[in-house]
Design a protein around this motif. Structure first.
Motif, PDB file in Angstrom:
ATOM      1  N   VAL A   9     -16.035   0.587  10.451  1.00  0.00           N
ATOM      2  CA  VAL A   9     -16.289  -0.451  11.263  1.00  0.00           C
ATOM      3  C   VAL A   9     -17.672  -0.347  11.805  1.00  0.00           C
ATOM      4  N   GLY A  10     -18.118   0.855  12.078  1.00  0.00           N
ATOM      5  CA  GLY A  10     -19.588   1.084  12.748  1.00  0.00           C
ATOM      6  C   GLY A  10     -20.557   0.792  11.757  1.00  0.00           C
ATOM      7  N   LEU A  11     -20.362   0.429  10.315  1.00  0.00           N
ATOM      8  CA  LEU A  11     -21.356  -0.003   9.766  1.00  0.00           C
ATOM      9  C   LEU A  11     -21.930  -1.675  10.048  1.00  0.00           C
ATOM     10  N   PHE A  12     -20.971  -2.142  10.728  1.00  0.00           N
ATOM     11  CA  PHE A  12     -21.489  -3.584  11.128  1.00  0.00           C
ATOM     12  C   PHE A  12     -22.451  -3.126  12.528  1.00  0.00           C
ATOM     13  N   ASP A  13     -22.330  -2.145  13.194  1.00  0.00           N
ATOM     14  CA  ASP A  13     -23.227  -1.716  14.290  1.00  0.00           C
ATOM     15  C   ASP A  13     -24.708  -1.764  13.461  1.00  0.00           C
ATOM     16  N   ALA A  14     -24.713  -0.997  12.564  1.00  0.00           N
ATOM     17  CA  ALA A  14     -25.905  -0.544  11.649  1.00  0.00           C
ATOM     18  C   ALA A  14     -26.649  -1.869  11.128  1.00  0.00           C
ATOM     19  N   LEU A  15     -25.710  -2.846  10.775  1.00  0.00           N
ATOM     20  CA  LEU A  15     -26.137  -4.236  10.324  1.00  0.00           C
ATOM     21  C   LEU A  15     -26.518  -4.706  11.490  1.00  0.00           C
ATOM     22  N   LEU A  16     -25.979  -4.930  12.761  1.00  0.00           N
ATOM     23  CA  LEU A  16     -26.666  -5.459  13.817  1.00  0.00           C
ATOM     24  C   LEU A  16     -27.970  -5.102  14.173  1.00  0.00           C
ATOM     25  N   ASP A  17     -28.144  -3.717  14.136  1.00  0.00           N
ATOM     26  CA  ASP A  17     -29.408  -3.037  14.272  1.00  0.00           C
ATOM     27  C   ASP A  17     -30.558  -3.625  13.539  1.00  0.00           C
ATOM     28  N   PHE A  24     -32.431 -12.367  10.750  1.00  0.00           N
ATOM     29  CA  PHE A  24     -31.439 -12.667   9.751  1.00  0.00           C
ATOM     30  C   PHE A  24     -32.034 -13.217   8.217  1.00  0.00           C
ATOM     31  N   PHE A  25     -32.185 -12.228   7.417  1.00  0.00           N
ATOM     32  CA  PHE A  25     -32.699 -12.601   6.087  1.00  0.00           C
ATOM     33  C   PHE A  25     -31.685 -12.571   5.041  1.00  0.00           C
ATOM     34  N   GLY A  26     -30.495 -12.161   5.396  1.00  0.00           N
ATOM     35  CA  GLY A  26     -29.556 -11.964   4.481  1.00  0.00           C
ATOM     36  C   GLY A  26     -29.705 -10.635   3.336  1.00  0.00           C
ATOM     37  N   CYS A  27     -29.078 -10.783   2.386  1.00  0.00           N
ATOM     38  CA  CYS A  27     -29.136  -9.561   1.522  1.00  0.00           C
ATOM     39  C   CYS A  27     -30.195  -9.838   0.568  1.00  0.00           C
ATOM     40  N   PRO A  28     -31.273  -8.906   0.344  1.00  0.00           N
ATOM     41  CA  PRO A  28     -32.434  -9.226  -0.596  1.00  0.00           C
ATOM     42  C   PRO A  28     -32.011  -9.497  -2.038  1.00  0.00           C
ATOM     43  N   GLY A  82     -20.219 -11.951   3.899  1.00  0.00           N
ATOM     44  CA  GLY A  82     -19.854 -12.883   4.740  1.00  0.00           C
ATOM     45  C   GLY A  82     -20.926 -12.901   6.237  1.00  0.00           C
ATOM     46  N   ALA A  83     -20.855 -11.734   6.718  1.00  0.00           N
ATOM     47  CA  ALA A  83     -21.789 -11.708   7.731  1.00  0.00           C
ATOM     48  C   ALA A  83     -23.350 -11.893   7.541  1.00  0.00           C
ATOM     49  N   LEU A  84     -23.851 -11.284   6.575  1.00  0.00           N
ATOM     50  CA  LEU A  84     -25.165 -11.546   6.061  1.00  0.00           C
ATOM     51  C   LEU A  84     -25.451 -12.924   5.696  1.00  0.00           C
ATOM     52  N   THR A  85     -24.393 -13.724   5.059  1.00  0.00           N
ATOM     53  CA  THR A  85     -24.615 -14.975   4.514  1.00  0.00           C
ATOM     54  C   THR A  85     -24.397 -15.904   5.711  1.00  0.00           C
ATOM     55  N   SER A  86     -23.523 -15.799   6.539  1.00  0.00           N
ATOM     56  CA  SER A  86     -23.559 -16.589   7.764  1.00  0.00           C
ATOM     57  C   SER A  86     -24.569 -16.391   8.790  1.00  0.00           C
ATOM     58  N   LEU A  89     -27.564 -18.098   7.529  1.00  0.00           N
ATOM     59  CA  LEU A  89     -27.382 -19.737   7.672  1.00  0.00           C
ATOM     60  C   LEU A  89     -27.316 -20.061   9.248  1.00  0.00           C
ATOM     61  N   LEU A  90     -26.661 -19.340   9.926  1.00  0.00           N
ATOM     62  CA  LEU A  90     -26.687 -19.783  11.390  1.00  0.00           C
ATOM     63  C   LEU A  90     -27.394 -19.251  12.378  1.00  0.00           C
ATOM     64  N   GLN A  91     -28.186 -18.113  11.973  1.00  0.00           N
ATOM     65  CA  GLN A  91     -29.260 -17.484  12.801  1.00  0.00           C
ATOM     66  C   GLN A  91     -28.462 -16.869  14.135  1.00  0.00           C
ATOM     67  N   ASP A  92     -27.195 -16.318  14.161  1.00  0.00           N
ATOM     68  CA  ASP A  92     -26.282 -15.927  15.299  1.00  0.00           C
ATOM     69  C   ASP A  92     -25.816 -14.756  15.103  1.00  0.00           C
ATOM     70  N   ARG A  93     -26.135 -13.683  15.629  1.00  0.00           N
ATOM     71  CA  ARG A  93     -25.498 -12.492  15.440  1.00  0.00           C
ATOM     72  C   ARG A  93     -24.074 -12.268  15.871  1.00  0.00           C
ATOM     73  N   ALA A  94     -23.598 -13.321  16.476  1.00  0.00           N
ATOM     74  CA  ALA A  94     -22.065 -13.300  16.781  1.00  0.00           C
ATOM     75  C   ALA A  94     -21.241 -13.244  15.405  1.00  0.00           C
ATOM     76  N   VAL A  95     -21.979 -13.687  14.396  1.00  0.00           N
ATOM     77  CA  VAL A  95     -20.957 -13.480  13.043  1.00  0.00           C
ATOM     78  C   VAL A  95     -20.913 -12.248  12.630  1.00  0.00           C
ATOM     79  N   VAL A  96     -21.630 -11.330  12.827  1.00  0.00           N
ATOM     80  CA  VAL A  96     -21.586  -9.694  12.770  1.00  0.00           C
ATOM     81  C   VAL A  96     -20.464  -9.219  13.681  1.00  0.00           C
ATOM     82  N   ASP A  97     -20.510  -9.630  14.921  1.00  0.00           N
ATOM     83  CA  ASP A  97     -19.499  -9.196  15.713  1.00  0.00           C
ATOM     84  C   ASP A  97     -18.107  -9.512  15.191  1.00  0.00           C
ATOM     85  N   GLU A  98     -17.950 -11.017  14.986  1.00  0.00           N
ATOM     86  CA  GLU A  98     -16.621 -11.364  14.222  1.00  0.00           C
ATOM     87  C   GLU A  98     -16.361 -10.698  12.962  1.00  0.00           C
TER      88      GLU A  98
END
Length: 114
Positions: A9-17, A24-28, A82-86, A89-98
């Motif tokens: 679960v915590g890896l999403f915190d690392a993604l947010l960081d 938001f550049f997505g996955c290179p 999905g978090a990286l892609t959305s 696209l949306l430039q919204d960190r809320a997708v990572v929280d979701e």
């Protein structure tokens, strides 16, 4: 160090960081691969990266006591993608929280959650 279930679960915190630092550049890897031919080196590298990530997630799921680690690892991987892609696209960190909320539910369903 966090327990494996908390790491899933915590890896999403690392993604947010990372997203907060770099945007938001997505996955290179995926960005390069989607523009390249199917038989390209860029796609092959991306597939190897995805396979390594899947192996790591499977290892964490196993260490977390997941009853069905074979299901949990790819589900978490899809939430990451999905978090990286959305996010891109949306430039919204809320997708990572979701996505993190989805990961928390999956881990609670499959693993020994703290």
């Amino acid at each position: 160090m966090q327990r494996p279930a908390a790491q899933l679960v915590g890896l999403f915190d690392a993604l947010l960081d990372a997203l907060d630092r770099h945007g938001f550049f997505g996955c290179p890897f995926v960005s390069a691969a989607v523009e390249a031919p199917l038989d390209s080196e860029a796609r092959a590298i991306t597939v190897r990266h995805t396979e390594r990530r899947h192996a790591w997630l499977t290892e964490l799921a196993t260490e977390a006591g997941a009853g069905d680690r074979v299901a949990l690892a790819p589900q978490i991987g899809l939430l990451i993608d999905g978090a990286l892609t959305s996010g891109r696209l949306l430039q919204d960190r809320a997708v990572v929280d979701e996505a993190k909320g989805g990961a928390r539910s999956l881990v609670a369903q499959h693993a020994a959650w703290p």
